[in-house]
Design a protein around this motif. Sequence first.
Motif, mmCIF file in Angstrom:
data_model
loop_
_atom_site.group_PDB
_atom_site.id
_atom_site.type_symbol
_atom_site.label_atom_id
_atom_site.label_comp_id
_atom_site.label_asym_id
_atom_site.label_seq_id
_atom_site.Cartn_x
_atom_site.Cartn_y
_atom_site.Cartn_z
ATOM 1 N N LEU A 117 82.248 41.969 56.598
ATOM 2 C CA LEU A 117 81.629 41.462 55.375
ATOM 3 C C LEU A 117 80.135 41.255 55.572
ATOM 4 O O LEU A 117 79.328 41.626 54.710
ATOM 5 N N VAL A 118 79.747 40.690 56.712
ATOM 6 C CA VAL A 118 78.322 40.496 57.012
ATOM 7 C C VAL A 118 77.615 41.849 57.070
ATOM 8 O O VAL A 118 76.513 42.020 56.543
ATOM 9 N N ASP A 119 78.271 42.812 57.708
ATOM 10 C CA ASP A 119 77.684 44.145 57.828
ATOM 11 C C ASP A 119 77.459 44.778 56.466
ATOM 12 O O ASP A 119 76.405 45.366 56.192
ATOM 13 N N GLN A 120 78.433 44.656 55.568
ATOM 14 C CA GLN A 120 78.308 45.232 54.238
ATOM 15 C C GLN A 120 77.230 44.538 53.406
ATOM 16 O O GLN A 120 76.534 45.177 52.621
ATOM 17 N N LEU A 121 77.081 43.233 53.586
ATOM 18 C CA LEU A 121 76.154 42.473 52.759
ATOM 19 C C LEU A 121 74.702 42.621 53.201
ATOM 20 O O LEU A 121 73.797 42.649 52.373
ATOM 21 N N PHE A 122 74.464 42.708 54.520
ATOM 22 C CA PHE A 122 73.097 42.571 55.013
ATOM 23 C C PHE A 122 72.522 43.799 55.706
ATOM 24 O O PHE A 122 71.317 43.872 55.898
ATOM 25 N N ASN A 123 73.354 44.748 56.115
ATOM 26 C CA ASN A 123 72.832 45.879 56.879
ATOM 27 C C ASN A 123 72.684 47.132 56.021
ATOM 28 O O ASN A 123 73.413 47.326 55.043
ATOM 29 N N SER A 124 71.757 47.982 56.413
ATOM 30 C CA SER A 124 71.540 49.247 55.711
ATOM 31 C C SER A 124 72.711 50.182 55.976
ATOM 32 O O SER A 124 73.468 50.016 56.939
ATOM 33 N N SER A 125 72.860 51.199 55.138
ATOM 34 C CA SER A 125 73.949 52.159 55.317
ATOM 35 C C SER A 125 73.806 52.917 56.632
ATOM 36 O O SER A 125 74.799 53.301 57.244
ATOM 37 N N GLU A 126 72.581 53.109 57.085
ATOM 38 C CA GLU A 126 72.348 53.790 58.358
ATOM 39 C C GLU A 126 72.926 52.978 59.516
ATOM 40 O O GLU A 126 73.615 53.511 60.398
ATOM 41 N N LYS A 127 72.665 51.678 59.511
ATOM 42 C CA LYS A 127 73.206 50.820 60.568
ATOM 43 C C LYS A 127 74.721 50.723 60.485
ATOM 44 O O LYS A 127 75.413 50.680 61.509
ATOM 45 N N GLU B 79 83.515 56.365 52.795
ATOM 46 C CA GLU B 79 84.373 55.294 52.301
ATOM 47 C C GLU B 79 84.329 54.088 53.221
ATOM 48 O O GLU B 79 84.302 52.938 52.771
ATOM 49 N N MET B 80 84.309 54.334 54.517
ATOM 50 C CA MET B 80 84.305 53.234 55.483
ATOM 51 C C MET B 80 82.968 52.501 55.503
ATOM 52 O O MET B 80 82.912 51.286 55.660
ATOM 53 N N VAL B 81 81.891 53.271 55.354
ATOM 54 C CA VAL B 81 80.554 52.683 55.421
ATOM 55 C C VAL B 81 80.182 52.022 54.107
ATOM 56 O O VAL B 81 79.457 51.022 54.075
ATOM 57 N N GLY B 82 80.680 52.571 53.004
ATOM 58 C CA GLY B 82 80.314 52.058 51.691
ATOM 59 C C GLY B 82 79.049 52.702 51.178
ATOM 60 O O GLY B 82 78.123 52.037 50.720
ATOM 61 N N THR B 83 78.982 54.033 51.265
ATOM 62 C CA THR B 83 77.815 54.767 50.789
ATOM 63 C C THR B 83 78.300 56.113 50.255
ATOM 64 O O THR B 83 79.499 56.317 50.072
#
Length: 287
Positions: free
Chosen positions: A138-148, A180-184
């Motif tokens: 959840l933290v990754d999806q909210l705060f990190n760029s799609s590249e990260k 799908e996994m990354v959300g992009t």
Amino acid sequence: MKLLKTVSKKLDFNPHAFLTTIGKGRKMLPFRKKDAIFTQGDSTDGLFFIQTGKVRLSVVSEGGKEATLAILGEDDFFGEGGLSGQPLRMSSATAMTDCVLLNVDKNAMMLGMRLEPKLSAIFIKYLLKRNIRYQDDLVDQLFNSSEKRLARVLLLMAHFGKKGVSEMLIPRVNQGTLAEMVGTTRSRVSFFMNRFRKLGFINYDSGNKVNVHNSLLSVVLDDDTGTSVAPMAKSSPAIAEDDFEPPAKPGLPPDKERAQRPPLSLAPMRLEITLGFGTPFNRRGKA
């Protein structure tokens, strides 16, 4: 004549042997690549413990749209919902590679955990780690760029930092699945995968697998926003300037917009993977 009495001592319970051998309520099942292990809506028939191979968990919305929840590997549990009383499978499981799985009946697993604290401790520890992964996802999806997020997914699939892992090889995954996994979007994943390859973070020289290098971790740890590898790329004359901007396709949504997951009428689920070494996330990152 003396009667000799033999005293039988109960052998120490070995949870590893329980999870890697057949026995009452336990059977070993082989699956070929792309075989369906179970399908969303099937009745639950115990849980699975992966011996070898990769398994993809996915879910389908009422409208028929599919989303990837996780890609699991060796020593992972899945399908344990029946232990908590779920009568039906809430997701589908498909073999991404040739797999060998141990299927443990619900009654056998419940009895084993009740009689053997070691087995119970291993299973509870796994569930707690996965709960932590939910929070990290959840933290990754909210705060990190799609590249990260993409770099993190690749490192997780390659078991980065896991003891005994000498080579970080992963099977080639469809870019739509990665999106799908990354959300992009798929085009965004294609752009970043090409960038990672040109910078030497990954390569495709291992047959049908992708070799993930430790240097990819620099993308996850970089504190810049949205351009974590761009400075390195610009210093290389072999990479054209145009490579830093993904091609725009008329009629499609902007690549910066994340792919929306399908609305589900079933219980909510999140991705089930995370880095296990406490990666400091960039809270200034853009989606």
